[in-house]
Scaffold this motif. Structure first.
Motif, PDB file in Angstrom:
ATOM      1  N   VAL A 238       0.839  -1.287   0.082  1.00  8.34           N
ATOM      2  CA  VAL A 238       0.152   0.025  -0.196  1.00  8.34           C
ATOM      3  C   VAL A 238       0.906   1.339   0.091  1.00  8.34           C
ATOM      4  O   VAL A 238       1.804   1.352   0.903  1.00  8.34           O
ATOM      5  CB  VAL A 238      -0.841   0.080   1.300  1.00  8.34           C
ATOM      6  N   TRP A 239       0.730   2.069  -0.980  1.00 11.39           N
ATOM      7  CA  TRP A 239       1.376   3.288  -1.322  1.00 11.39           C
ATOM      8  C   TRP A 239       0.664   4.396  -0.671  1.00 11.39           C
ATOM      9  O   TRP A 239      -0.508   4.705  -1.290  1.00 11.39           O
ATOM     10  CB  TRP A 239       2.211   3.512  -2.440  1.00 11.39           C
ATOM     11  N   GLY A 261      -4.566   2.511  11.907  1.00  8.58           N
ATOM     12  CA  GLY A 261      -5.169   3.678  12.629  1.00  8.58           C
ATOM     13  C   GLY A 261      -4.028   4.459  13.504  1.00  8.58           C
ATOM     14  O   GLY A 261      -4.228   5.675  13.762  1.00  8.58           O
ATOM     15  N   ASP A 262      -2.785   3.896  13.366  1.00  9.20           N
ATOM     16  CA  ASP A 262      -1.576   4.500  13.946  1.00  9.20           C
ATOM     17  C   ASP A 262      -1.306   5.951  13.277  1.00  9.20           C
ATOM     18  O   ASP A 262      -1.490   5.884  12.019  1.00  9.20           O
ATOM     19  CB  ASP A 262      -0.160   3.536  14.211  1.00  9.20           C
ATOM     20  N   VAL A 263      -0.620   6.986  13.790  1.00 10.02           N
ATOM     21  CA  VAL A 263      -0.282   8.037  13.058  1.00 10.02           C
ATOM     22  C   VAL A 263       1.126   7.769  12.402  1.00 10.02           C
ATOM     23  O   VAL A 263       2.040   7.243  13.298  1.00 10.02           O
ATOM     24  CB  VAL A 263      -0.093   9.275  14.014  1.00 10.02           C
ATOM     25  N   PRO A 281      -3.684   2.756   7.078  1.00 11.90           N
ATOM     26  CA  PRO A 281      -4.918   2.244   6.657  1.00 11.90           C
ATOM     27  C   PRO A 281      -5.197   0.824   7.006  1.00 11.90           C
ATOM     28  O   PRO A 281      -6.394   0.349   7.019  1.00 11.90           O
ATOM     29  CB  PRO A 281      -4.961   2.375   5.105  1.00 11.90           C
ATOM     30  N   ARG A 282      -4.020  -0.028   7.410  1.00 12.40           N
ATOM     31  CA  ARG A 282      -4.195  -1.317   7.665  1.00 12.40           C
ATOM     32  C   ARG A 282      -2.777  -1.528   8.681  1.00 12.40           C
ATOM     33  O   ARG A 282      -1.950  -0.731   8.739  1.00 12.40           O
ATOM     34  CB  ARG A 282      -4.003  -2.293   6.399  1.00 12.40           C
ATOM     35  N   ALA A 306       1.453  -5.028   3.877  1.00 12.01           N
ATOM     36  CA  ALA A 306       0.376  -5.297   4.616  1.00 12.01           C
ATOM     37  C   ALA A 306       0.085  -6.929   4.427  1.00 12.01           C
ATOM     38  O   ALA A 306       0.816  -7.762   3.609  1.00 12.01           O
ATOM     39  CB  ALA A 306      -1.063  -4.632   4.079  1.00 12.01           C
ATOM     40  N   ASP A 307      -0.826  -7.505   5.057  1.00 15.45           N
ATOM     41  CA  ASP A 307      -0.995  -8.861   4.982  1.00 15.45           C
ATOM     42  C   ASP A 307       0.215  -9.772   5.166  1.00 15.45           C
ATOM     43  O   ASP A 307       0.601 -10.565   4.540  1.00 15.45           O
ATOM     44  CB  ASP A 307      -1.640  -9.310   3.744  1.00 15.45           C
TER      45      ASP A 307
END
Length: 309
Positions: A238-239, A261-263, A281-282, A306-307
């Motif tokens: 994810v970019w 949700g982390d900043v 986002p993930r 991710a994943d």
């Protein structure tokens, strides 16, 4: 034997452009591998790794053949142009397989594809973080009918993360690995080093990875080293980009694992006021991050793996 030669592409737009290259022919039959670096001209550790590997190679131990080109984007290298080719501002690794009817970068991509990628049985493309990019080492391959072979080669590189890139709308596309995969050629992009630095540890990591990948392909003798403990697979990449230009104030670094949700950072104006907060986002790991505070409209901030498996 290992021959040093110069590749000159025939297209008029590339006239006079010389690419130093190595040709290694083994004592026994085997696959034909193309090994390249310098798709992006400021990723110095990956360029150095191609040169070092070929200078250390004993062709008497080799089965098959290797064509190696340390820098395929010469103008980007000589003019210290990160990410893009200075002639037309295009990212070479978004232009493959290229076209002889396009602009300079399209023609260069097509020439590289026709003369270096299409004739190969396997493609190994070395990269790293560019001039303003911090990076956690990883190998990436594309989902395709030859992905099982590409995955095994990527694992053999021995880097901390192995990324499977699936073709999708708005995805990366146009990479050497994707063009090769579409032609039925297993291909891996291996990344280490960054920030416009020549890092000895990154050079060693990539040289060792190439050597182990060739052992996996039964082109070099010796046992294949198993993947490092903790090597993880990445199912999606994810970019994240900002909306408007500003001052990028990162809150994480490459290699950090984050939760949804982390900043991840904030984009401020030059008075210091926050006008955009970037959140994960993930769940995932930061595989690369822009290290320059200055970012443009729709500027790339980081890549999140991710994943995780």
């Amino acid at each position: 034997m290992i021959e040093r030669r110069t590749i000159v592409f025939s297209h008029p737009q590339l006239a006079g452009l010389e690419h130093p290259a190595f040709e290694a022919r083994g004592a026994k039959d085997g696959p034909r591998v193309t090994l390249i670096g310098g798709i992006h001209g400021c990723e110095y550790s990956s360029i150095a790794a191609v040169t070092r590997f070929m200078n250390e190679l004993d062709s008497a131990e080799l089965s098959g053949a290797i064509t190696a080109v340390p820098v395929v984007s010469m103008q980007s290298f000589w003019r210290r142009s990160p990410f893009v080719v200075p002639e037309d501002g295009k990212n070479l690794n978004r232009c493959f397989p290229g076209s002889y009817d396009g602009t300079y970068t399209d023609v260069l991509a097509r020439s590289i594809y026709d003369e270096l990628i299409a004739p190969a049985d396997v493609l190994l493309d070395l990269h790293g973080g560019d001039m303003v990019e911090g990076l956690e080492p990883f190998a990436i391959y594309e989902a395709s009918p030859v992905e099982e072979r590409a995955h095994a080669i990527a694992v053999a590189f021995g880097l901390p993360y192995v990324v499977r890139e699936e073709r999708q709308e708005g995805g990366l596309g146009g990479m050497t690995s994707s063009a090769a995969a579409q032609a039925g050629i297993p291909a891996v992009i291996a990344e280490a080093g960054g920030r416009g630095q020549l890092e000895e540890s990154a050079v060693q990591l990539l040289v060792r990875g190439v050597r182990n990948a060739l052992r996996h392909l039964e082109m070099l003798p010796g046992a294949v080293e198993p993947p490092p403990a903790g090597q993880r697979t990445v199912g999606s990449f994810v970019w994240l980009r900002c909306e408007k230009a500003g001052w990028w104030d990162a809150a994480v670094d490459s290699g950090d694992e984050v939760r949804e949700g982390d900043v991840l950072g904030r984009v401020r104006d030059l008075w210091g006021d926050v006008h955009e907060e970037i959140r994960a986002p993930r769940d995932g790991v930061v595989l690369f991050i822009t290290t320059s505070p200055a970012v443009s409209d729709d500027g790339l901030l980081l890549g999140l793996g991710a994943d995780l498996g």
